[in-house]
Design an enzyme around this catalytic site. Structure first.
Site, short mmCIF file in Angstrom:
data_model
loop_
_atom_site.label_atom_id
_atom_site.label_comp_id
_atom_site.label_asym_id
_atom_site.label_seq_id
_atom_site.Cartn_x
_atom_site.Cartn_y
_atom_site.Cartn_z
N THR B 149 -51.39 83.22 64.71
CA THR B 149 -51.44 81.96 65.44
C THR B 149 -51.10 80.78 64.53
OG1 THR B 149 -53.23 82.94 66.70
CG2 THR B 149 -52.94 80.56 66.91
N GLU B 150 -50.22 79.92 64.99
CA GLU B 150 -49.77 78.72 64.27
C GLU B 150 -49.15 79.08 62.92
OE1 GLU B 150 -49.99 76.72 66.45
OE2 GLU B 150 -51.90 76.90 67.53
#
Lengths: 388, 407
Positions: B149-150
């Site tokens: 994530t990210e």
């Protein structure tokens, strides 16, 4: 640069924020080398070392912002407000002749005729500074036509208009038909030191806090414009969820009695305290002692009390219909009519501790940015733009 | 010059609806907002589908059919796929058509698009497994390369991915990490043996993702010819130019009228004019090339903001309070064995919820605020905490799979 300034009031003889704003602004202007002759309508025991305060010697008139109905302008009082404004203008002719100046600066409708009259005599540019409009004071309904007309005339005649927020600018353009190109926005500021309580004033609220009550504050004129009824509606909802709250209402106004009746009608009278009008140390103290300050104004051109409360590290909940919401990022914002949300935010800001911490941290940097020096600089720019 | 390695992130969070203190204990539905607010997930999904997913997929399909050398990769969050299943079979089918060409690779990530790696390894692994399950179920395919994530990355994450058998992992090609080195090569994460690291070329990626329609940018307007010439100007022996971006770049972040679709349409042809450039997927790149060196990332590196850290998600006190409170409930959540409680809790782990509480944009621009369905970061926090309070109440009334609180 010599400014002939027409005002309504100066502290300590002030009924609201206008006197305070004029005092702070002129002080900052003088510090930057501007010479000010400040005219007050009535003779008062005011002696300031930084500027020359002169008096137009009008007879007794009412408070600045109490006009909401015909009877305030006609009869009852010795001289109506609008008549007094005309008399002020007549006196201004003489004053403008006697006191040399480069620019004329008037604060709110009552002083606009005086500003225009002075301009007729000296031919110097006239600035209409607007802190509050009849539109705000009446919520657009039942505005006093004469006051409205004085306001409109002043704003249209002015060479420049200074509005204390974009919100105010919007009203001036929309409701008064003023060319947006001649309006500058100059925000008010807050002087943290002047708000910080100094003496040992006791309000009796300390006891309540000691036994675990949270204090939520309303501070302002108890008039339609300031939305006190929304404060009480939110209070009712908060108390349904948590009885350990006390709601303090500070101020006077034409809705004072209605609010007392309403609090009884809602069955929350024992959790609502009406403290009346407070000034000076007492006023600072009540802001300092509260946990949350709520400003539910229906229409608030600026809302300096919110800045003052924020400067003391308080969580402030302000209506989106306010000028201060443009500059105060460290604040919770609600629509004035959304009392569910107001109650939600009152409860949440006390329930979730890190929120209050972050808000006051951010508010601190907002307040640091908003100084009267910055406001004075912007006014000087307006003066200079008119010089050539 | 070498491979052009495209990876697009496809994600939509399950936004929480307006939820007040007074709703605690009374309303246990957090996500299904049917109002006209920006928290109506179905409406947002359909809007983005219309502006981005459907037209972009249609275009990509045409490009895949027209150019046999064209290849791309997607990373879908599970929460996106779940919404696609509920709201738009059309969107899901259009992605299937792309994957069926055999030239679209899918990447692995956490189902809930969460930052769980940094808060609960156990939950993180579970969410990666859940993601694997849904990819398998919907597309019948497996993943070889992991992205977090990210793009949040550390050495430790790479070591985990290697142990799990992933061949590659993605990260930001951030200069302070690389020093004099270029992101256009394959590297090895520190402390690993086999797994390879692909680094985002953020300059070239962001030229498209962020700057494409920026009229104050000196390079505006960005023509495909100009962009292809920049690709050709990379090192002579470069292995791969990794262009990583949100899929919503096409049509949602950069609207159709910016010319983004024409740009994409002309892209493969323009790139393939240069005989030294070709398209490859992440798996192909890590299979083909040997690592040129080791990259050491002891602290969390992400693809966000100028700090490239987690400060957009957990940079202030309210964000930290929210995420710590959330993960603090974990053990009790699982003790209930209640499927709905567990699913609600997991949906709250999605990183977007914390992003909405970011106060950085007060000072630096409004990138954050554009994606924020709430009036302010404070409102996002209050909403989130109110829901956690309700979830906690449900825990207290639920024991061993028996949910008495539910209406």
């Amino acid at each position: 640069m010599r400014v002939l300034m027409f005002g309504w009031e100066l502290p300590p003889f002030n009924s609201g924020g206008l006197g305070e704003a004029c005092y702070r602004l002129t002080k900052a202007l003088v510090a930057k080398g501007v010479g000010i002759t400040f005219v007050l309508p009535k003779r008062q025991d005011i002696n300031l070392d930084f500027m020359n305060v002169i008096f137009a010697d009008l007879p007794e008139v009412g408070e600045a912002y109490t006009i909401c109905c015909e009877s305030d302008t006609k009869g009852r009082k010795p001289v109506s407000m609008t008549d007094a404004a005309v008399m002020y203008a007549q006196k201004a002719i003489l004053i403008a002749t006697k006191y040399p100046h480069d620019v004329i600066h008037s604060h709110d409708w009552f002083t606009y005729p005086a500003g225009i009259a002075a301009k007729r005599v000296s031919g110097k540019p006239f600035i209409a500074h607007i802190h509050s409009s009849e539109y705000d004071r009446t919520g657009g309904n039942g505005a006093n036509k004469q006051v409205w007309e004085f306001e409109r005339m002043g704003l249209l005649e002015a060479d420049r208009v200074i509005a204390n927020s974009k919100y105010m600018k919007g009203i001036v353009v929309r409701e008064y038909g003023v060319d947006p190109g001649k309006i500058d926005v100059v925000y008010n500021a807050v002087d943290r030191e002047s708000v910080k309580p100094k003496g040992e004033v006791s309000l009796g609220l300390e006891k309540l806090k000691e036994i675990g009550y949270k204090i939520v504050l309303f501070l302002g004129r108890i008039t339609l414009q300031k939305g006190p009824e929304y404060f009480l509606l939110a209070a009712k909802k908060v108390l349904e969820a948590d009885s350990k709250f006390v709601f303090v209402v500070v101020g006077n106004g034409d809705m004072y009695e209605k609010m007392i009746m309403d609090s009884a009608r809602f069955g929350i009278a024992k959790n609502v305290i009406f403290a009346g009008f407070l000034r000076g140390e007492q006023r600072n103290k009540v802001i300092d002692i509260c946990d949350v300050y709520v400003m539910p104004s229906v229409s608030e051109p600026f809302g300096i009390t919110a800045l003052e409360a924020a400067s003391l590290g308080k969580v402030v909940i302000i209506s989106k219909q306010s000028g201060v919401s443009e500059v105060l990022k460290g604040a919770l914002k609600v629509d004035f009519w959304d009392t569910d949300e107001m109650a939600n935010k009152i409860l949440a800001s006390l329930r979730y501790k890190p929120l209050a911490g972050l808000i006051s941290k951010i508010a601190r940097s907002d307040v640091d940015r908003l100084t009267w020096e910055v406001s004075a600089d912007k006014c000087i720019n307006v003066y200079k733009s008119l010089e050539s | 010059m070498g491979a052009i390695c495209f990876y697009f992130q496809v994600h939509q969070p399950s936004r929480i609806k307006k939820y007040r203190v007074f709703d605690i204990g009374r309303d246990h539905v957090y996500f299904d907002d049917s109002s006209s607010d920006n928290t109506n997930n179905k409406e947002v999904f359909l809007k983005v589908s219309k502006k981005c997913y459907l037209p972009t997929n249609e275009l990509i399909l045409r490009l895949l059919q027209r150019y046999k050398g064209f290849k791309i990769a997607y990373s879908f969050s599970g929460i996106f796929l779940e919404q696609a299943e509920h709201y738009s079979a059309e969107v899901l089918d259009s992605f299937r058509k792309l994957i069926d060409t055999g030239r679209v690779e899918l990447l692995s990530e956490t189902y809930y698009h969460s930052l769980s790696f940094f808060y609960s390894k156990k939950e993180f692994e579970k969410q990666v497994d859940l993601h694997n399950d849904i990819i398998n179920k919907l597309f019948g395919t497996n993943t070889q390369v992991f992205r977090n994530t990210e793009l949040a990355y550390t050495n430790e994450l790479a070591q985990w991915a290697e142990n799990k058998g992933f061949k590659g992992i993605l990260a930001e090609g951030w200069d302070p990490i690389l020093g004099w080195r270029s992101p256009n090569y394959v590297y090895s994460p520190k402390g690993t043996k086999k797994i390879k690291l692909l680094l985002k070329n953020y300059k070239l990626s962001d030229d498209v993702a962020f700057r494409f329609s920026d009229r104050s940018w000196v390079e505006w307007p960005l023509t495909v010819q100009k962009y292809a010439s920049w690709l050709s100007e990379t090192e002579k022996d470069a292995q791969t130019i990794n262009l990583f971006m949100d899929y919503e770049t096409f049509g949602e972040h950069q609207w159709e009228d910016t010319g983004i679709f024409s740009f994409l349409n002309a892209f493969p042809q323009e790139v393939l004019k240069n005989k030294e450039l070709y398209f490859a997927t992440p798996d192909e790149v890590v299979t083909k090339f040997r690592s040129v060196g080791e990259v050491d990332v002891p602290n969390v590196l992400t693809w966000a903001d100028t700090e490239r850290d987690l400060s957009a998600w957990v940079g202030n006190d309210i964000q930290n309070s929210a995420i710590v409170t959330l993960y603090g409930l974990q053990d009790r959540i699982f003790e209930t064995g209640d499927k709905e409680i567990i699913s609600d809790w997991r949906k709250l782990t999605t990183s977007d919820h914390f992003y909405y509480m970011c106060t950085k944009w007060f000072n630096d621009g409004d990138v954050h605020q554009y994606f924020n369905p709430y009036d302010s970061p404070y409102d996002a926090y209050i909403n989130f905490m109110n829901i956690l309070s309700d979830l906690t109440l449900r825990l207290e009334t639920t024991r061993g799979g028996e949910n008495n609180a539910r209406k």
